[in-house]
Structures are given as structure tokens and as C-alpha cells.
Design a protein around this motif. Structure first.
Motif, PDB file in Angstrom:
ATOM      1  N   ALA A   1       0.937  -1.097   0.501  1.00 42.44           N
ATOM      2  CA  ALA A   1      -0.094  -0.056   0.067  1.00 42.44           C
ATOM      3  C   ALA A   1       0.838   1.271   0.025  1.00 42.44           C
ATOM      4  CB  ALA A   1      -1.047  -0.172   1.524  1.00 42.44           C
ATOM      5  N   GLU A   2       2.165   1.404   0.599  1.00 40.46           N
ATOM      6  CA  GLU A   2       2.586   1.661   1.027  1.00 40.46           C
ATOM      7  C   GLU A   2       3.791   2.848  -0.547  1.00 40.46           C
ATOM      8  OE1 GLU A   2       7.262   3.450   2.658  1.00 40.46           O
ATOM      9  OE2 GLU A   2       6.944   1.834   1.830  1.00 40.46           O
ATOM     10  N   ASP A   3       3.842   1.486  -0.932  1.00 35.58           N
ATOM     11  CA  ASP A   3       4.661   1.691  -2.856  1.00 35.58           C
ATOM     12  C   ASP A   3       3.644   2.767  -3.187  1.00 35.58           C
ATOM     13  OD1 ASP A   3       6.399   0.586  -2.450  1.00 35.58           O
ATOM     14  OD2 ASP A   3       6.826  -0.677  -3.072  1.00 35.58           O
ATOM     15  N   ASP A   4       1.845   1.584  -3.108  1.00 36.69           N
ATOM     16  CA  ASP A   4       1.044   2.347  -4.454  1.00 36.69           C
ATOM     17  C   ASP A   4       0.537   3.829  -4.488  1.00 36.69           C
ATOM     18  OD1 ASP A   4       1.223   0.279  -5.510  1.00 36.69           O
ATOM     19  OD2 ASP A   4      -0.630  -0.720  -4.430  1.00 36.69           O
ATOM     20  N   GLY A   5       0.733   4.266  -2.874  1.00 34.92           N
ATOM     21  CA  GLY A   5       0.475   5.183  -2.713  1.00 34.92           C
ATOM     22  C   GLY A   5       1.413   6.785  -2.285  1.00 34.92           C
ATOM     23  N   ARG A   6       3.129   5.948  -1.691  1.00 32.23           N
ATOM     24  CA  ARG A   6       3.645   6.811  -1.262  1.00 32.23           C
ATOM     25  C   ARG A   6       3.118   8.389  -0.442  1.00 32.23           C
ATOM     26  NH1 ARG A   6       7.395   7.336  -4.977  1.00 32.23           N
ATOM     27  NH2 ARG A   6       8.342   9.165  -3.947  1.00 32.23           N
ATOM     28  N   ASP A   7       2.263   8.651  -0.073  1.00 32.93           N
ATOM     29  CA  ASP A   7       1.761   9.521   0.826  1.00 32.93           C
ATOM     30  C   ASP A   7       1.169   8.988   2.323  1.00 32.93           C
ATOM     31  OD1 ASP A   7       2.650  11.169  -0.186  1.00 32.93           O
ATOM     32  OD2 ASP A   7       0.997  12.352  -1.601  1.00 32.93           O
ATOM     33  N   ALA A   8       1.019   9.698   3.205  1.00 32.78           N
ATOM     34  CA  ALA A   8       0.915   9.628   4.975  1.00 32.78           C
ATOM     35  C   ALA A   8      -0.792   7.796   4.435  1.00 32.78           C
ATOM     36  CB  ALA A   8       0.484  10.377   5.166  1.00 32.78           C
ATOM     37  N   ALA A   9      -1.391   8.326   4.002  1.00 30.93           N
ATOM     38  CA  ALA A   9      -2.691   7.342   4.556  1.00 30.93           C
ATOM     39  C   ALA A   9      -2.296   5.935   4.273  1.00 30.93           C
ATOM     40  CB  ALA A   9      -3.494   7.553   2.878  1.00 30.93           C
ATOM     41  N   PRO A  10      -1.970   5.120   3.456  1.00 31.82           N
ATOM     42  CA  PRO A  10      -1.801   3.924   3.304  1.00 31.82           C
ATOM     43  C   PRO A  10      -1.229   3.103   4.743  1.00 31.82           C
ATOM     44  CG  PRO A  10      -0.454   5.045   1.427  1.00 31.82           C
ATOM     45  CD  PRO A  10      -0.893   5.877   2.764  1.00 31.82           C
ATOM     46  N   PHE A  11      -0.080   4.066   5.771  1.00 37.60           N
ATOM     47  CA  PHE A  11       0.468   3.906   6.932  1.00 37.60           C
ATOM     48  C   PHE A  11      -0.554   4.604   7.695  1.00 37.60           C
ATOM     49  CE2 PHE A  11       5.209   2.831   6.023  1.00 37.60           C
ATOM     50  CZ  PHE A  11       4.827   1.565   6.423  1.00 37.60           C
ATOM     51  N   ALA A  12      -1.719   4.943   7.685  1.00 38.71           N
ATOM     52  CA  ALA A  12      -2.458   5.260   8.614  1.00 38.71           C
ATOM     53  C   ALA A  12      -2.797   4.090   9.497  1.00 38.71           C
ATOM     54  CB  ALA A  12      -4.425   5.630   7.689  1.00 38.71           C
ATOM     55  N   ALA A  13      -3.269   4.944  10.846  1.00 41.50           N
ATOM     56  CA  ALA A  13      -3.565   3.247  11.995  1.00 41.50           C
ATOM     57  C   ALA A  13      -4.608   2.647  11.298  1.00 41.50           C
ATOM     58  CB  ALA A  13      -3.671   4.080  13.366  1.00 41.50           C
ATOM     59  N   PRO A  14      -5.008   1.432  11.328  1.00 44.08           N
ATOM     60  CA  PRO A  14      -5.410   0.864  11.274  1.00 44.08           C
ATOM     61  C   PRO A  14      -7.306   1.052  11.938  1.00 44.08           C
ATOM     62  CG  PRO A  14      -4.513  -0.798  12.649  1.00 44.08           C
ATOM     63  CD  PRO A  14      -3.649   0.525  12.518  1.00 44.08           C
ATOM     64  N   SER A  15      -8.105   0.792  11.838  1.00 40.81           N
ATOM     65  CA  SER A  15      -9.409   1.272  12.838  1.00 40.81           C
ATOM     66  C   SER A  15     -10.815   0.073  12.277  1.00 40.81           C
ATOM     67  CB  SER A  15     -10.341   2.814  11.748  1.00 40.81           C
ATOM     68  OG  SER A  15     -10.725   1.841  10.877  1.00 40.81           O
ATOM     69  N   LEU A  16     -11.584   0.714  13.189  1.00 42.13           N
ATOM     70  CA  LEU A  16     -12.790  -1.229  12.893  1.00 42.13           C
ATOM     71  C   LEU A  16     -12.767  -0.854  11.808  1.00 42.13           C
ATOM     72  CD1 LEU A  16     -14.332   0.599  16.563  1.00 42.13           C
ATOM     73  CD2 LEU A  16     -12.868  -1.755  16.440  1.00 42.13           C
ATOM     74  N   ALA A  17     -13.193  -0.034  10.514  1.00 46.91           N
ATOM     75  CA  ALA A  17     -13.373  -1.060   9.648  1.00 46.91           C
ATOM     76  C   ALA A  17     -12.847  -1.748   9.131  1.00 46.91           C
ATOM     77  CB  ALA A  17     -12.984   0.310   8.301  1.00 46.91           C
ATOM     78  N   ASP A  18     -11.569  -2.216   9.745  1.00 43.95           N
ATOM     79  CA  ASP A  18     -10.069  -2.878   8.881  1.00 43.95           C
ATOM     80  C   ASP A  18     -10.373  -4.158   8.902  1.00 43.95           C
ATOM     81  OD1 ASP A  18      -9.032  -1.269   7.350  1.00 43.95           O
ATOM     82  OD2 ASP A  18      -8.088  -0.022   8.986  1.00 43.95           O
ATOM     83  N   LEU A  19     -10.463  -4.236  10.111  1.00 42.07           N
ATOM     84  CA  LEU A  19     -11.444  -5.482  11.523  1.00 42.07           C
ATOM     85  C   LEU A  19     -11.583  -6.338   9.441  1.00 42.07           C
ATOM     86  CD1 LEU A  19     -12.343  -4.943  14.733  1.00 42.07           C
ATOM     87  CD2 LEU A  19     -10.152  -5.515  13.936  1.00 42.07           C
ATOM     88  N   ASP A  20     -12.419  -6.883   9.008  1.00 38.43           N
ATOM     89  CA  ASP A  20     -13.504  -7.130   8.668  1.00 38.43           C
ATOM     90  C   ASP A  20     -12.055  -8.193   7.578  1.00 38.43           C
ATOM     91  OD1 ASP A  20     -16.190  -7.140   8.310  1.00 38.43           O
ATOM     92  OD2 ASP A  20     -16.391  -5.440   7.694  1.00 38.43           O
ATOM     93  N   ASP A  21     -10.870  -7.388   7.059  1.00 37.73           N
ATOM     94  CA  ASP A  21      -9.950  -7.562   5.924  1.00 37.73           C
ATOM     95  C   ASP A  21      -9.202  -8.440   7.129  1.00 37.73           C
ATOM     96  OD1 ASP A  21     -10.933  -6.448   3.481  1.00 37.73           O
ATOM     97  OD2 ASP A  21      -9.445  -4.506   4.238  1.00 37.73           O
ATOM     98  N   LEU A  22      -8.986  -8.336   8.115  1.00 35.40           N
ATOM     99  CA  LEU A  22      -7.632  -8.632   8.781  1.00 35.40           C
ATOM    100  C   LEU A  22      -8.606 -10.157   8.872  1.00 35.40           C
ATOM    101  CD1 LEU A  22      -5.469  -8.578  11.624  1.00 35.40           C
ATOM    102  CD2 LEU A  22      -7.392  -8.251  12.962  1.00 35.40           C
TER     103      LEU A  22
END
Lengths: 215, 427
Positions: free
Chosen positions: B285-306
């Protein structure tokens, strides 16, 4: 003589693996294991091991604190060999400072590990001499007061300390200085006594911290 | 010096040409001279930009629309970007990148930043500098040429005067070049101020890079704690298993130990692969976006993926969310995510693949996160004392956020990790 070992690691799989590996050596026996630093202190008091194989990061008292407590309880035994997953300089140096006699990587070859345990128990040379020396040299904050900071050493003792800090074993020092092994052993003992170091590792730390040795 | 040979192919010629251009563009006088000469057409372009800007302002007064001004401003910003690169490559000055208006989300934000950003107006100011530099360059070249040319055509050339006249011409030429160089050096001194990022932007960039560094360190620590740990345990189990199958001397064969060791290795490796998957997805994700967003802290919305990842790894796990959780502060959300992550990883590590439930309950001013598993699916799995290292870290973070953590076996032979977090807590 059989060496009595205590295994301390918070992962039961690491402990059970180590136990099997070490017990397959004829001269080693595992007398106990513990999952936290605090537990290690209890088990050590009960089983009186020669060498404690100590993990660094554990819940409920880490290996550094546990090592310091073991040393405070009795500076002569048990000796502590720190086991780490990676070469994390900072942790390693702090555990040596706390009184560990040496360290070994968990991933090292079983024979190397067994060898490290025997070396720590014998105390006649450093474990992983180059690595240890480099670690101490780069971390020990030299107070730059020169050799004066050390207690009075005879010329011979100073020579011996220099070679010990260089990572040489007693046998190698004997060859280097044209002395008998027994004489070297006597010199090392008196150096340790004067520096109030419990083993060579602590003597090397003292040598670097006093500025007697410089990085 | 390599022997000169005649180039044999088009490719060879291209290589040589490129070398010549590279020399011209390299630091030192060729680069600066090139920059001075490029200054002439650029000054003309700058004047054109000014006319376009004034013209569009006039057009707005006549009611044609503000879009024209925006287009010109955007053009000037783009031009400033080119100028930045030109100055970097020819003059070797260090000019930090300005704000990337184009990368901002939303048209309105972009337009607002375009007009409000100090960078835009500094770029407009740079155009003025360019015009002045261009005029100076032109003047110097003109007078230099006139002086040298005048000497050449008008002076009385004879046997006696030739040498002094030639010397004079050389001095004039060198003087002209020195003056040109002075102009270029002036440009190099001004360029970072007008083309570079403003102080507040540099601070923001610094903050972002330090945040990224912190994220990287956290990632490294995670790697160490999970994959490094799992591999170490697997390695030791494998070594031990081999020894029990080929015992030394009079030691007994222990096939049962070997069988269990293989089972441990299996689950450890599975958990490590799940973690590797997660870390790699963060890196990708970091490679694709380069900017801060990909490293953004995970949230509850990311639980599904996890949990989807864990299900792929063989763990039957369900997610239950109770209550309104959208307005839970980000810090608490991240911590809650970590609880589920640590809890499920520990299930894999210590209990194999039993039925597992992850539960997130919003109850007034607290958030309760629970990971609970049924009886272990494999023999001889016992939860480590206090769980893994990750759990120790989690305990610290929970305490810091003003919450409580409990991790204990359930009466039915399973295990439950429960964390209560106050919503006001700064995690």
C-alpha cells in the motif's frame, strides 16, 4: 561433571525445543524452566542451576531485570547466558551490564549453543569474543579518566586484562605472553578480584568503561 | 583519456551525444552558462505569463469567469516546478518540493490551496525575478558583444596593436562571462526562497517523515515480535524433533515428541504467514500511494480484512459488532484493532484453529473488545504465561489509555482476551 541448566523463555515451544536439544548432550541436564523473569528467580532458588539460559523480552519481569536480581543474590552462581532472537545491540549490552556472562542467538547452530554454555560455565574465555568486544566497545560510555580509574594493576595484570578485553582465551593469552596457563589463570583471577568483576565479561565492561581500553 | 574512435552505430552516436549533454548539464560553468542562456527565452515566457495573468484578471472584471485566472495560476505553478528541476540539475541547488496541490483530495480543496498557497504567489514573484534576470542577461550579452565587436571592426589593427587588442578582447569576453555568472549565482541564491517549500510546509513534511519513520519502526517491531518469534520457535522445535528421531548414543527414540513438534511448527508457520501477509499488504500500500494514508493506523473498519485473512489461514472466526462505533476516536479504534489482531494471532499460536469470536461492543462511554475461542483444537497447547510478547505490549498500551485488560482461560477450556477502553482515553 554435569552442568545444571535453567531455561527461561516465555514461549513454551522454545523451552521444549531447547530442552530436547540440550538434554541430548551427555554433560548437560535441564533442571528447570520458567516462563517469566519472576518465575525464573523462584525456580533458580529451588534448583540451584550452574547456567541460566535467559530470554530478554518477557512479560512480568524481563531477562535484564531477572539477571540483575540473580547477580545481586549471589555474584558467583548461577552464570547467565542471554538468548536472543536478533542481535538487538541495546538489549544485549544492557543485559551484559546487568551481569550476564555472555549471549547467544537462538538461531545459532545447536553445537555452537552447547559450546557457549560450556564456555560460560568454565569462564576461561568470552562467548562470541569478537561480537561481545565490539558490543561493549561501542556501548560502554568511556568516562575517559584513563587507567587511573581502575584499581592498581601490576604490569603483568594490565597486559592480561588488555588481552582478555581483546577476546583471547586463557590458553591464547598464555601463548601470547609466554606464560603457563596456570599463571595466566592466577593473573586473571587477581584482575577479576581487583576489578570486583564476577567474570571476564564484566572485566571487559569495566576495562572499557574506565577508559583503560578505548573503542 | 580513451583513444578516439569513430562511432560505428546510431546507438554509439546517441551515447556520445548524451555524454556531451551530460557534461553541459553537470555542475560547474557549462551548467551555469546553459542556465544563463536558457534565461532569455524563459524571461520572454515569464512576461507572457504576466500578460496572461493581468489579462485574465481583466477578463474576470468583464465577467468572463474566474476559471481563467485559476488556469493561469495552475500554469504558473507547473512552470515553477519545471524551473525547480532546471535549477536543481544545472545549478545543483537544493530546492525542497513545494506542496502538491494536484494530489490534494477534492476540487474545492485544490482550488482553495491553489489561490491561498503562499507557494503560488512566490512562483508569481519568481516570474518577476526571471524577467529582471533575463533583461540583465540580455544587457550583459549585448554590451559584451558590442564592445568586443566594436574592437574587432573599428579599431586600428596593425602589427603593433594586434596583441594588446586581442588581450583587451579576451578581457572583455571574460568580463562578460563573469558578469553572466554573477547573474546566474544571484538566481541560484534567490531560487530556493521563491521556488522552494515554505517554512510551515517544511515542518509539515518533517513531521510526516518522522511519523513514517515511527510507523516503520513499529512495523519492524511487529515483524520481530511475530514472524521472528514464530520462526525461532519453529526452528528450535524442528531441531529438537530431528534429535529425537536420531538420538545420540543410548537416548530413546521419541516419535511422539517429533509428531507434536511438527504440529507446533505447522501452526506457528501458519500464524507467521498470516502476519507476513498483513505486513506485506501495508508495504505494498505504501508503494502504491507514496503518501501518508497507507500507513494510517488501522481502524475498526479494517477488522473485516484482518479476519478474512485469518479465515484464509484456516481459523474459523466471526466478527460481532454491537452499538454505534463510527464515532469512536481513531486512537481507540486502532487499539481495538490491535486487540483483535493480537488475540486471534495468539489463538493460532497457542490453540490451533478452534472456533473463535471477535466481539466489539460500544457501551456508553466504553468500548469492550473481546476475542474468545473454544477449546483448543490440538493437544498439548497451553497458553503461555500471560500470553505472547505482543500481549505484554498490549497491556501497556491499554493501561496508558486508561483501560483494563484480562486474558484468561474460560471454564469450557477455551481462552478469552477482553479489553475495556474508555472512549475518552488517548490511546
Amino acid at each position: 561433571m554435569t552442568l545444571r541448566l535453567l531455561l527461561v523463555d516465555d514461549d513454551v515451544l522454545v523451552r521444549s525445543g531447547l530442552r530436547v536439544i540440550l538434554e541430548s548432550e551427555p554433560d548437560l541436564t535441564v533442571v528447570g524452566d520458567a516462563g517469566t523473569g519472576r518465575e525464573a528467580l523462584d525456580v533458580a532458588a529451588r534448583t540451584d542451576p550452574d547456567v541460566v539460559l535467559m530470554d530478554v523480552r518477557m512479560p512480568d519481569m524481563d531477562g535484564i531485570a531477572a539477571t540483575a536480581q540473580l547477580v545481586a543474590r549471589d555474584p558467583r552462581r548461577p552464570r547467565v547466558l542471554v538468548l536472543t532472537t536478533f542481535e538487538d545491540d541495546d538489549y544485549l549490552f544492557r543485559s551484559l551490564q546487568a551481569g550476564a556472562s555472555g549471549f547467544a542467538l537462538k538461531r545459532s547452530d545447536p553445537d555452537e549453543l552447547v559450546d557457549a554454555i560450556r564456555v560460560v560455565a568454565r569462564g576461561t574465555s568470552l562467548v562470541l569474543p569478537d561480537l561481545t568486544r565490539r558490543l561493549i566497545a561501542s556501548h560502554a560510555p568511556s568516562r575517559a579518566r584513563g587507567a587511573a580509574a581502575l584499581p592498581e594493576l601490576t604490569v603483568r595484570e594490565a597486559d592480561v586484562l588488555r588481552l582478555v578485553a581483546g577476546g583471547l582465551s586463557n590458553a591464547e593469552i598464555a601463548t601470547e605472553l609466554f606464560l603457563s596457563r596456570e599463571t595466566v589463570k592466577t593473573h586473571v583471577s587477581s584482575v577479576l578480584l581487583k576489578l570486583r568483576a564476577r567474570d571476564r565479561t564484566q572485566a571487559v565492561i569495566a576495562a572499557y568503561e574506565s577508559g583503560f581500553m578505548t573503542a | 583519456m580513451p583513444p578516439t574512435t569513430f562511432p560505428r552505430s546510431a546507438a554509439e552516436i546517441a551515447v556520445r551525444l548524451r555524454a556531451v549533454v551530460a557534461t553541459a548539464a553537470s555542475p560547474g560553468w557549462p551548467g551555469r552558462l546553459l542556465y544563463a542562456l536558457a534565461g532569455l527565452p524563459i524571461a520572454v515566457l515569464s512576461v507572457a505569463f504576466y500578460f496572461a495573468l493581468v489579462g485574465s484578471v481583466v477578463a474576470v472584471i468583464y465577467g468572463i469567469g474566474i476559471v481563467l485566472i485559476l488556469a493561469v495560476l495552475a500554469g504558473i505553478r507547473g512552470f515553477a516546478g519545471l524551473e525547480r528541476r532546471l535549477a536543481r540539475s544545472l545549478l545543483l541547488v537544493d530546492i525542497p518540493d513545494g506542496e502538491r496541490v494536484r494530489r490534494l483530495p477534492g476540487v474545492v480543496t485544490r482550488v482553495r490551496r491553489l489561490v491561498m498557497s503562499a507557494g503560488t504567489w512566490r512562483a508569481v514573484g519568481w516570474l518577476g525575478v526571471r524577467v529582471l534576470l533575463g533583461v540583465a542577461t540580455l544587457g550583459i550579452i549585448f554590451f559584451g558583444a558590442v564592445a568586443v565587436g566594436g574592437l574587432g571592426f573599428e579599431a586600428d589593427w596593425n602589427l603593433l596593436s594586434t596583441l594588446p587588442l586581442l588581450a583587451l578582447m579576451a578581457v572583455l569576453t571574460v568580463g562578460t562571462l563573469v558578469l553572466l555568472d554573477l547573474v546566474v549565482r544571484l538566481a541560484a541564491a534567490v531560487a530556493p526562497r521563491l521556488l522552494g517549500a515554505g517554512a510551515e510546509q517544511q515542518i509539515a513534511a518533517l513531521q510526516q517523515s518522522s511519523r513514517r519513520l515511527a510507523d516503520r519502526n513499529r512495523l519492524a517491531r511487529d515483524l520481530h515480535d511475530t514472524i521472528g518469534h514464530a520462526l525461532t520457535a519453529s526452528l528450535l522445535q524442528a531441531t529438537a524433533a530431528r534429535r529425537t528421531l536420531t538420538p545420540a548414543g543410548d537416548r530413546p527414540l521419541q516419535p511422539e515428541f517429533a509428531r507434536q513438534a511438527l504440529e507446533h511448527i505447522e501452526t506457528n508457520t501458519r500464524a507467521a504467514l498470516a502476519e507476513l501477509d498483513r505486513v506485506l499488504s501495508v508495504l505494498r500500500a505504501e508503494d502504491d500511494g507514496r503518501d501518508a494514508a497507507p500507513f494510517a493506523a488501522p481502524s475498526l473498519a479494517d477488522l473485516d480484512d484482518l479476519l478474512a485473512g485469518l479465515r484464509d489461514g484456516g481459523l474459523p472466526v466471526a466478527l460481532v459488532v454491537d452499538g454505534e462505533v463510527d464515532d469512536v476516536p481513531p486512537g481507540v479504534q486502532e487499539l481495538a484493532y490491535r486487540v483483535v489482531q493480537e488475540g486471534t494471532t495468539n489463538v493460532l499460536r497457542h490453540a490451533g484453529t478452534p472456533l473463535t469470536v471477535a466481539q466489539v461492543v460500544r457501551d456508553g462511554a466504553v468500548l469492550v473488545v473481546r476475542v474468545c475461542n473454544e477449546r483448543a483444537s490440538q493437544l498439548d497447547s497451553r497458553p503461555g504465561p500471560g500470553g505472547g510478547r505482543g500481549l505484554a505490549g498490549l497491556r501497556e498500551r491499554t493501561a496508558a489509555a486508561g483501560g483494563t485488560l484480562s486474558a484468561e482461560p474460560t471454564p469450557s477450556g477455551g481462552f478469552e482476551l477482553a479489553v475495556t477502553l474508555p472512549l475518552s482515553g488517548a490511546a
